[in-house]
Write an enzyme that holds these catalytic residues in place. Structure first.
Site, mmCIF file in Angstrom:
data_model
loop_
_atom_site.group_PDB
_atom_site.id
_atom_site.type_symbol
_atom_site.label_atom_id
_atom_site.label_comp_id
_atom_site.label_asym_id
_atom_site.label_seq_id
_atom_site.Cartn_x
_atom_site.Cartn_y
_atom_site.Cartn_z
ATOM 1 N N HIS A 168 12.345 -0.520 4.410
ATOM 2 C CA HIS A 168 10.999 0.175 4.971
ATOM 3 C C HIS A 168 9.638 -0.816 4.880
ATOM 4 O O HIS A 168 8.741 -0.399 5.153
ATOM 5 C CB HIS A 168 10.801 1.181 4.062
ATOM 6 C CG HIS A 168 10.030 2.454 4.662
ATOM 7 N ND1 HIS A 168 8.637 2.927 3.887
ATOM 8 C CD2 HIS A 168 9.690 3.068 5.561
ATOM 9 C CE1 HIS A 168 8.051 3.775 4.400
ATOM 10 N NE2 HIS A 168 8.747 3.831 5.524
ATOM 11 N N LYS A 170 6.939 -3.703 5.724
ATOM 12 C CA LYS A 170 6.148 -3.980 6.983
ATOM 13 C C LYS A 170 5.129 -5.112 6.565
ATOM 14 O O LYS A 170 4.296 -5.054 5.736
ATOM 15 C CB LYS A 170 5.290 -2.820 7.306
ATOM 16 C CG LYS A 170 6.039 -1.539 7.642
ATOM 17 C CD LYS A 170 5.315 -0.339 7.122
ATOM 18 C CE LYS A 170 6.026 1.145 7.175
ATOM 19 N NZ LYS A 170 7.275 0.972 6.691
ATOM 20 N N ASP A 175 1.334 -18.497 10.525
ATOM 21 C CA ASP A 175 1.163 -19.891 10.382
ATOM 22 C C ASP A 175 0.913 -19.984 8.710
ATOM 23 O O ASP A 175 0.411 -21.028 8.269
ATOM 24 C CB ASP A 175 -0.181 -20.511 11.131
ATOM 25 C CG ASP A 175 -0.005 -20.922 12.587
ATOM 26 O OD1 ASP A 175 1.326 -20.893 12.857
ATOM 27 O OD2 ASP A 175 -0.783 -20.904 13.372
ATOM 28 N N HIS A 409 -0.072 9.141 6.803
ATOM 29 C CA HIS A 409 0.913 7.975 6.672
ATOM 30 C C HIS A 409 0.400 6.891 5.821
ATOM 31 O O HIS A 409 1.362 5.992 5.505
ATOM 32 C CB HIS A 409 1.210 7.430 8.151
ATOM 33 C CG HIS A 409 2.495 7.068 8.239
ATOM 34 N ND1 HIS A 409 2.740 5.387 8.214
ATOM 35 C CD2 HIS A 409 3.849 7.448 8.129
ATOM 36 C CE1 HIS A 409 4.021 5.065 8.422
ATOM 37 N NE2 HIS A 409 4.599 6.118 8.193
ATOM 38 N N LYS A 411 -0.392 4.836 2.661
ATOM 39 C CA LYS A 411 0.246 4.977 1.030
ATOM 40 C C LYS A 411 -0.461 3.899 0.121
ATOM 41 O O LYS A 411 -0.358 2.721 0.519
ATOM 42 C CB LYS A 411 1.663 4.328 1.115
ATOM 43 C CG LYS A 411 2.698 5.188 2.151
ATOM 44 C CD LYS A 411 3.386 4.157 2.986
ATOM 45 C CE LYS A 411 4.307 4.910 4.128
ATOM 46 N NZ LYS A 411 3.622 5.255 5.124
ATOM 47 N N ASP A 416 -9.358 3.989 -11.742
ATOM 48 C CA ASP A 416 -10.681 3.522 -12.267
ATOM 49 C C ASP A 416 -11.503 2.938 -11.420
ATOM 50 O O ASP A 416 -12.642 2.319 -11.932
ATOM 51 C CB ASP A 416 -10.444 2.834 -13.675
ATOM 52 C CG ASP A 416 -9.734 3.573 -14.664
ATOM 53 O OD1 ASP A 416 -9.794 4.775 -14.577
ATOM 54 O OD2 ASP A 416 -9.108 2.974 -15.616
#
Length: 513
Positions: A168, A170, A175, A409, A411, A416
């Site tokens: 999952h 991403k 470079d 979508h 996450k 604090d």
């Protein structure tokens, strides 16, 4: 008829039960991130804006979908030596085609391109990926591939235990100087490029020490035994010089069609293009820790800090003294997580959670798992919010963007107003135990407080607060036209949606969510 069907299913099951192909059956040389990139154009731009030595990592939040798309296009277009690209989903739509086009153009000018995809989303794409892989400067590899290369559901029949584990992660790194990590896959819905639906999502563009950490993680996955070159699924004679020329010509025609789209016209007219310069971008600096699952997590059933992300993420929440914010589109906490949040509240920590409502959730099965825990969470003092399917503040231009439906979508988590997490990880059993995930822990109060402000805006304008009144759930909309409104059923849903989710919540094992 029944015997014929049974025989067909057995055939598919047998073809799927081959496991990850043995490395001896194909060529798979190890390779690693290029480090001699200090003289690249990207390195010089970062140095000119921020100096030669970067003791801390710098981050640019990419909350806007169009900005996230342009940032990816810009990094690929700027790269001179290497591009390391890792995704769970890559659609063949406007954004997907244009990003592949940029990868090919980078390869044409000599950039080494390593593309790592999860195999779940590649059904029907083997020929295209093999043609892409045939470019001398491009290599494509697949994570945890299916033995049966047809319909993925049939492949699951014979090898569910292995194939239920997916990658999952991403990331896109150019470079070894700049990287983009976060929640977005590659597809129009992630970049505000479609009219019917969009995902509220979040990435960060990172520079400095965090980039080398992302490159190291990519190398670990790229060289893992769980990863197979797409060339391992191509037969002799499938790739010919004439066929490659025809395929490239056909792809170029598809690119030309997409370049004439309303979305591309909107991107060109947007001020985001001018803002995406390192001199102009506001960069937030701080210590950063990249956390991720071992690529061979499938073989490690026991959760440990050596192989799993969750033990490395837990201290962010556990060490909080005042407030915890959680944004998780797929949220199935389980009894242990409910008890954990309850313990935080008991010691005086304000815990607020935003997830998708039933109407906004694009995976109803996950909502069925989540709904089991609402009463316990609220009863423990957790403030629970559910994202509306239609944002109240959205610019509607249905020729290219302005969705009629929205789904959460992003996450991200914060503690604090000091630290935050941005990545691919959901608080659900699949992210904890089945899929591989990644994300970055950032120490930057300004950025963490920005998350807090975004959370406040989201729950005030785009969410229902879920409360308990007399032992019954209620949904409070504090921002509708005409004043606050309260619902005694899940808002904007049909009878059938509510019935199906409720029925599934009684029977679906959480380990499958």
């Amino acid at each position: 008829m029944f015997r014929a069907l049974a025989a067909a299913l057995l055939l598919f099951a047998a073809s799927g039960c081959v496991g990850v192909p043995d490395a001896g059956s194909f060529s798979k040389p190890d390779s690693h991130a290029l480090t001699d990139t200090g003289d690249t154009r990207l390195a010089r731009a970062i140095s000119a804006a921020h100096g030669d030595e970067l003791p801390q990592s710098g981050f640019v939040p990419l909350g806007d979908g169009m900005a996230a798309f342009v940032a990816r296009m810009a990094l690929i277009a700027t790269a001179e030596r290497s591009l390391d690209v890792q995704y769970y989903i890559w659609h063949g739509d406007t954004s997907g085609i244009l990003l592949v086009d940029q990868l090919l153009k980078a390869a044409d000018r000599g950039v080494r391109v390593r593309l790592l995809l999860d195999d779940l989303d590649t059904a029907g794409k083997d020929a295209f990926l093999a043609q892409l892989d045939a470019h001398p400067n491009v290599e494509v590899r697949l994570y945890n591939p299916f033995g049966y290369r047809g319909v993925r559901a049939l492949g699951f029949l014979g090898d569910l235990k292995r194939l239920n584990h997916r990658m999952h992660n991403k990331s896109l790194t150019a470079d070894n100087q700049a990287t983009i990590v976060g929640g977005r896959n590659i597809g129009n819905e992630y970049f505000n490029a479609v009219a019917h639906i969009t995902f509220a999502d979040l990435d960060v563009l990172g520079i400095g020490p965090v980039v080398g950490k992302v490159s190291g993680m990519f190398d670990l996955y790229w060289n893992s035994d769980m990863v197979v070159p797409v060339s391992g699924f191509v037969g002799e004679g499938d790739i010919t010089r004439e066929g490659l020329r025809a395929a490239r010509a056909g792809f170029d025609r598809r690119v030309d069609e997409q370049l004439a789209s309303d979305y591309v016209r909107a991107v060109r007219e947007s001020p985001v293009l001018n803002k995406l310069r390192f001199v102009e971008l506001p960069v937030y600096w701080g210590d950063a820790t990249l956390i991720y699952d071992d690529p061979e997590k499938v073989y490690h059933q026991k959760i440990s800090e050596d192989t799993h992300l969750i033990p490395k993420l837990a201290p962010l929440l556990n060490d909080a003294g005042r407030e915890v914010l959680v944004v998780s589109p797929y949220f199935v906490p389980g009894d242990k997580m409910v008890d954990f949040f309850a313990s935080l509240v008991a010691r005086g920590v304000r815990v607020r959670i935003l997830t998708n409502s039933l109407a906004a959730n694009d995976v109803g099965l996950v909502h069925a798992g989540y709904m089991r825990y609402r009463e316990d969470l609220i009863g423990a003092g957790v403030e629970l919010y559910e994202f509306k399917p239609s944002p109240s503040q959205v610019v509607r231009n249905k020729s290219w963007t302005g969705s009629s439906a929205a789904s959460l979508h992003a996450k991200t988590m914060g503690a604090d107003g000091e630290r935050l997490f941005v990545g691919s990880f959901n608080l659900d059993p699949r992210s904890v135990a089945l899929n591989t995930e990644m994300g970055v822990l950032i120490d930057n109060p300004t950025l963490a407080r920005q998350l807090s402000r975004s959370f406040e805006q989201a729950v005030g304008e785009q969410a229902y607060q879920v409360v308990l009144e007399g032992g019954e759930l209620r949904w409070i909309d504090t921002n509708p036209e005409g004043g606050p409104r309260e619902y005694d059923i899940e808002p904007q849903t049909t009878w059938w949606q509510r019935f199906a989710a409720g029925a599934l919540s009684l029977v679906v094992p959480e380990r499958l969510l």
